[in-house]
Scaffold this motif. Structure first.
Motif, PDB file in Angstrom:
ATOM      1  N   GLY A   1       0.834  -1.197   0.000  1.00  0.00           N
ATOM      2  CA  GLY A   1       0.000   0.000   0.000  1.00  0.00           C
ATOM      3  C   GLY A   1       0.866   1.244   0.000  1.00  0.00           C
ATOM      4  O   GLY A   1       1.676   1.454  -0.910  1.00  0.00           O
ATOM      5  N   GLY A   2       0.727   2.080   1.030  1.00  0.00           N
ATOM      6  CA  GLY A   2       1.517   3.305   1.106  1.00  0.00           C
ATOM      7  C   GLY A   2       2.867   3.134   1.763  1.00  0.00           C
ATOM      8  O   GLY A   2       3.623   4.104   1.909  1.00  0.00           O
ATOM      9  N   LEU A   3       3.225   1.911   2.173  1.00  0.00           N
ATOM     10  CA  LEU A   3       4.509   1.647   2.816  1.00  0.00           C
ATOM     11  C   LEU A   3       5.524   1.174   1.782  1.00  0.00           C
ATOM     12  O   LEU A   3       5.291   0.189   1.078  1.00  0.00           O
ATOM     13  N   VAL A   4       6.647   1.887   1.696  1.00  0.00           N
ATOM     14  CA  VAL A   4       7.718   1.525   0.769  1.00  0.00           C
ATOM     15  C   VAL A   4       9.004   1.364   1.565  1.00  0.00           C
ATOM     16  O   VAL A   4       9.477   2.308   2.210  1.00  0.00           O
ATOM     17  N   ILE A   5       9.574   0.171   1.529  1.00  0.00           N
ATOM     18  CA  ILE A   5      10.811  -0.123   2.251  1.00  0.00           C
ATOM     19  C   ILE A   5      11.889  -0.432   1.222  1.00  0.00           C
ATOM     20  O   ILE A   5      11.791  -1.410   0.483  1.00  0.00           O
TER      21      ILE A   5
ATOM     22  N   THR B   1      18.220  -1.169  -0.308  1.00  0.00           N
ATOM     23  CA  THR B   1      19.472  -0.615  -0.815  1.00  0.00           C
ATOM     24  C   THR B   1      19.738   0.761  -0.227  1.00  0.00           C
ATOM     25  O   THR B   1      20.845   1.069   0.228  1.00  0.00           O
ATOM     26  N   ALA B   2      18.716   1.601  -0.207  1.00  0.00           N
ATOM     27  CA  ALA B   2      18.850   2.952   0.354  1.00  0.00           C
ATOM     28  C   ALA B   2      18.634   2.977   1.858  1.00  0.00           C
ATOM     29  O   ALA B   2      18.884   4.001   2.502  1.00  0.00           O
ATOM     30  N   ARG B   3      18.174   1.849   2.418  1.00  0.00           N
ATOM     31  CA  ARG B   3      17.815   1.751   3.836  1.00  0.00           C
ATOM     32  C   ARG B   3      16.887   2.901   4.232  1.00  0.00           C
ATOM     33  O   ARG B   3      17.109   3.616   5.215  1.00  0.00           O
ATOM     34  N   SER B   4      15.843   3.053   3.426  1.00  0.00           N
ATOM     35  CA  SER B   4      14.871   4.120   3.665  1.00  0.00           C
ATOM     36  C   SER B   4      13.467   3.538   3.749  1.00  0.00           C
ATOM     37  O   SER B   4      13.174   2.490   3.163  1.00  0.00           O
ATOM     38  N   VAL B   5      12.608   4.236   4.478  1.00  0.00           N
ATOM     39  CA  VAL B   5      11.211   3.824   4.645  1.00  0.00           C
ATOM     40  C   VAL B   5      10.328   5.040   4.429  1.00  0.00           C
ATOM     41  O   VAL B   5      10.582   6.111   4.991  1.00  0.00           O
ATOM     42  N   LYS B   6       9.299   4.870   3.594  1.00  0.00           N
ATOM     43  CA  LYS B   6       8.313   5.927   3.392  1.00  0.00           C
ATOM     44  C   LYS B   6       6.927   5.361   3.654  1.00  0.00           C
ATOM     45  O   LYS B   6       6.638   4.219   3.283  1.00  0.00           O
ATOM     46  N   LEU B   7       6.096   6.166   4.277  1.00  0.00           N
ATOM     47  CA  LEU B   7       4.712   5.786   4.513  1.00  0.00           C
ATOM     48  C   LEU B   7       3.829   6.932   4.058  1.00  0.00           C
ATOM     49  O   LEU B   7       3.944   8.046   4.581  1.00  0.00           O
ATOM     50  N   GLY B   8       2.977   6.673   3.060  1.00  0.00           N
ATOM     51  CA  GLY B   8       2.149   7.733   2.498  1.00  0.00           C
ATOM     52  C   GLY B   8       2.973   8.859   1.908  1.00  0.00           C
ATOM     53  O   GLY B   8       2.577  10.016   1.955  1.00  0.00           O
ATOM     54  N   GLY B   9       4.163   8.518   1.386  1.00  0.00           N
ATOM     55  CA  GLY B   9       5.052   9.520   0.800  1.00  0.00           C
ATOM     56  C   GLY B   9       5.927  10.245   1.801  1.00  0.00           C
ATOM     57  O   GLY B   9       6.814  11.017   1.420  1.00  0.00           O
ATOM     58  N   GLN B  10       5.705  10.005   3.088  1.00  0.00           N
ATOM     59  CA  GLN B  10       6.484  10.663   4.140  1.00  0.00           C
ATOM     60  C   GLN B  10       7.657   9.789   4.546  1.00  0.00           C
ATOM     61  O   GLN B  10       7.500   8.599   4.829  1.00  0.00           O
ATOM     62  N   LEU B  11       8.853  10.381   4.572  1.00  0.00           N
ATOM     63  CA  LEU B  11      10.044   9.649   4.978  1.00  0.00           C
ATOM     64  C   LEU B  11       9.992   9.390   6.481  1.00  0.00           C
ATOM     65  O   LEU B  11       9.796  10.311   7.276  1.00  0.00           O
TER      66      LEU B  11
ATOM     67  N   PHE C   1       2.720   4.904  12.836  1.00  0.00           N
ATOM     68  CA  PHE C   1       1.336   5.307  13.088  1.00  0.00           C
ATOM     69  C   PHE C   1       0.415   4.116  13.324  1.00  0.00           C
ATOM     70  O   PHE C   1      -0.733   4.100  12.895  1.00  0.00           O
ATOM     71  N   ASP C   2       0.955   3.123  14.019  1.00  0.00           N
ATOM     72  CA  ASP C   2       0.137   1.997  14.449  1.00  0.00           C
ATOM     73  C   ASP C   2      -0.527   2.383  15.768  1.00  0.00           C
ATOM     74  O   ASP C   2      -0.128   3.337  16.426  1.00  0.00           O
ATOM     75  N   ASN C   3      -1.547   1.635  16.143  1.00  0.00           N
ATOM     76  CA  ASN C   3      -2.251   1.901  17.400  1.00  0.00           C
ATOM     77  C   ASN C   3      -1.548   1.140  18.520  1.00  0.00           C
ATOM     78  O   ASN C   3      -1.591  -0.086  18.549  1.00  0.00           O
ATOM     79  N   PRO C   4      -0.875   1.844  19.461  1.00  0.00           N
ATOM     80  CA  PRO C   4      -0.090   1.137  20.473  1.00  0.00           C
ATOM     81  C   PRO C   4      -0.925   0.258  21.395  1.00  0.00           C
ATOM     82  O   PRO C   4      -0.456  -0.779  21.866  1.00  0.00           O
TER      83      PRO C   4
ATOM     84  N   VAL D   1       1.095  -7.305   9.223  1.00  0.00           N
ATOM     85  CA  VAL D   1      -0.170  -7.387   8.491  1.00  0.00           C
ATOM     86  C   VAL D   1       0.005  -6.714   7.126  1.00  0.00           C
ATOM     87  O   VAL D   1       0.143  -5.498   7.032  1.00  0.00           O
ATOM     88  N   ALA D   2      -0.022  -7.504   6.078  1.00  0.00           N
ATOM     89  CA  ALA D   2       0.335  -7.003   4.752  1.00  0.00           C
ATOM     90  C   ALA D   2      -0.656  -5.992   4.188  1.00  0.00           C
ATOM     91  O   ALA D   2      -0.281  -5.104   3.416  1.00  0.00           O
ATOM     92  N   ASP D   3      -1.936  -6.116   4.538  1.00  0.00           N
ATOM     93  CA  ASP D   3      -2.945  -5.259   3.932  1.00  0.00           C
ATOM     94  C   ASP D   3      -3.395  -4.105   4.837  1.00  0.00           C
ATOM     95  O   ASP D   3      -4.494  -3.573   4.676  1.00  0.00           O
ATOM     96  N   ALA D   4      -2.523  -3.708   5.766  1.00  0.00           N
ATOM     97  CA  ALA D   4      -2.884  -2.669   6.732  1.00  0.00           C
ATOM     98  C   ALA D   4      -2.177  -1.344   6.471  1.00  0.00           C
ATOM     99  O   ALA D   4      -2.107  -0.494   7.354  1.00  0.00           O
ATOM    100  N   TRP D   5      -1.647  -1.171   5.244  1.00  0.00           N
ATOM    101  CA  TRP D   5      -0.812   0.014   4.964  1.00  0.00           C
ATOM    102  C   TRP D   5      -1.419   0.822   3.844  1.00  0.00           C
ATOM    103  O   TRP D   5      -0.862   0.941   2.753  1.00  0.00           O
ATOM    104  N   GLU D   6      -2.550   1.428   4.109  1.00  0.00           N
ATOM    105  CA  GLU D   6      -3.219   2.201   3.073  1.00  0.00           C
ATOM    106  C   GLU D   6      -2.357   3.381   2.623  1.00  0.00           C
ATOM    107  O   GLU D   6      -1.614   3.960   3.420  1.00  0.00           O
ATOM    108  N   ALA D   7      -2.485   3.732   1.385  1.00  0.00           N
ATOM    109  CA  ALA D   7      -1.722   4.877   0.842  1.00  0.00           C
ATOM    110  C   ALA D   7      -2.210   6.159   1.474  1.00  0.00           C
ATOM    111  O   ALA D   7      -3.374   6.281   1.853  1.00  0.00           O
TER     112      ALA D   7
END
Length: 235
Positions: free
Chosen positions: A137-141, A144-154, A209-212, A229-235
């Motif tokens: 979804g909106g999670l990009v790991i 190689t760059a060792r970077s993580v983006k969620l909804g376009g936010q680093l 931004f998970d619910n603790p 959970v693979a389908d819990a990362w909405e864009a």
């Protein structure tokens, strides 16, 4: 040789640790307090920071918080207090590992090597089916760059946090047991009591931004491990 910054106010202990690390083929920069730590890290770009908890002036916890705003490399705490609260607090504010005093040199060296092995690990290039980027979804790991983006936010993660997330995301919708996490990420066997993995999962949840109180992205399966959970990362 890998460069290590060592911050310890006890002159004798600082020299003993420094001499041991130098004999073990490291370059060591020594500091008796943390007054110039952030600038030193900027200037010298160490492979690892070893930081005492109890220091004159700002303590190790305060320095770790300041350092984590711009340094994502491995950070190892040294603490004289064999106390779960101190250990958990240190991990919660961004340390990758800790050793307690009196320090056993072989244990310290093993922890240092374990941290550096993960950081220095090269991306796999021999297997064409080995992914270097995972997208849910909106999670990009990006490994190689060792970077993580969620909804376009680093999302800024420590090296341990990134490796933990990568391990879980490579096994979506599967329970990853604690023994696997401790052996592959933390670099030692799980003793049944160590809370390091739980603390890092808690930090990941906050940053992603998970619910603790009722997590829906990275779940804890009590008595077993953790579940991405693979389908819990909405864009």
């Amino acid at each position: 040789m890998d460069k290590i910054i060592l911050v310890e106010d006890d002159d004798r202990l600082r020299k003993l640790v420094s001499d041991f690390l130098i004999v073990s083929q490291f370059t060591v920069l020594e500091y008796p307090d943390g007054s110039n730590l952030v600038n030193a890290v900027r200037e010298h770009r160490p492979a690892l920071v070893i930081l005492d908890v109890m220091l004159p002036g700002e303590d190790g916890f305060t320095l770790c918080k300041a350092l984590r705003k711009e340094y994502s490399g491995p950070l190892l705490f040294m603490t004289a207090k064999d106390d779960d609260f101190d250990q958990v607090l240190g991990l919660e504010i961004g340390a990758d590992d800790y050793v307690t005093k009196p320090i056993e040199p072989r244990v310290l060296l093993a922890r240092v090597h374990a941290l550096l092995r993960r950081v220095n690990a090269k991306p796999a290039t021999t297997a064409s089916n080995t992914p270097q980027k995972l997208v849910y979804g909106g999670l990009v790991i990006d490994k190689t760059a060792r970077s993580v983006k969620l909804g376009g936010q680093l999302i800024t993660l420590t090296s341990h946090e990134f490796d933990m997330l990568w391990l879980l995301a490579c096994r979506p919708s599967q329970v990853v047991d604690r023994n696997t996490i401790y052996e592959e990420i933390i670099g030692r066997e799980y003793d049944g009591l160590d809370r390091s993995a739980d603390v890092r999962i808690s930090r990941l949840r906050k940053k992603l931004f998970d619910n603790p109180s009722n997590p829906f992205r990275i779940k804890t399966i009590w008595g077993k491990g953790f579940f991405f959970v693979a389908d819990a990362w909405e864009a």
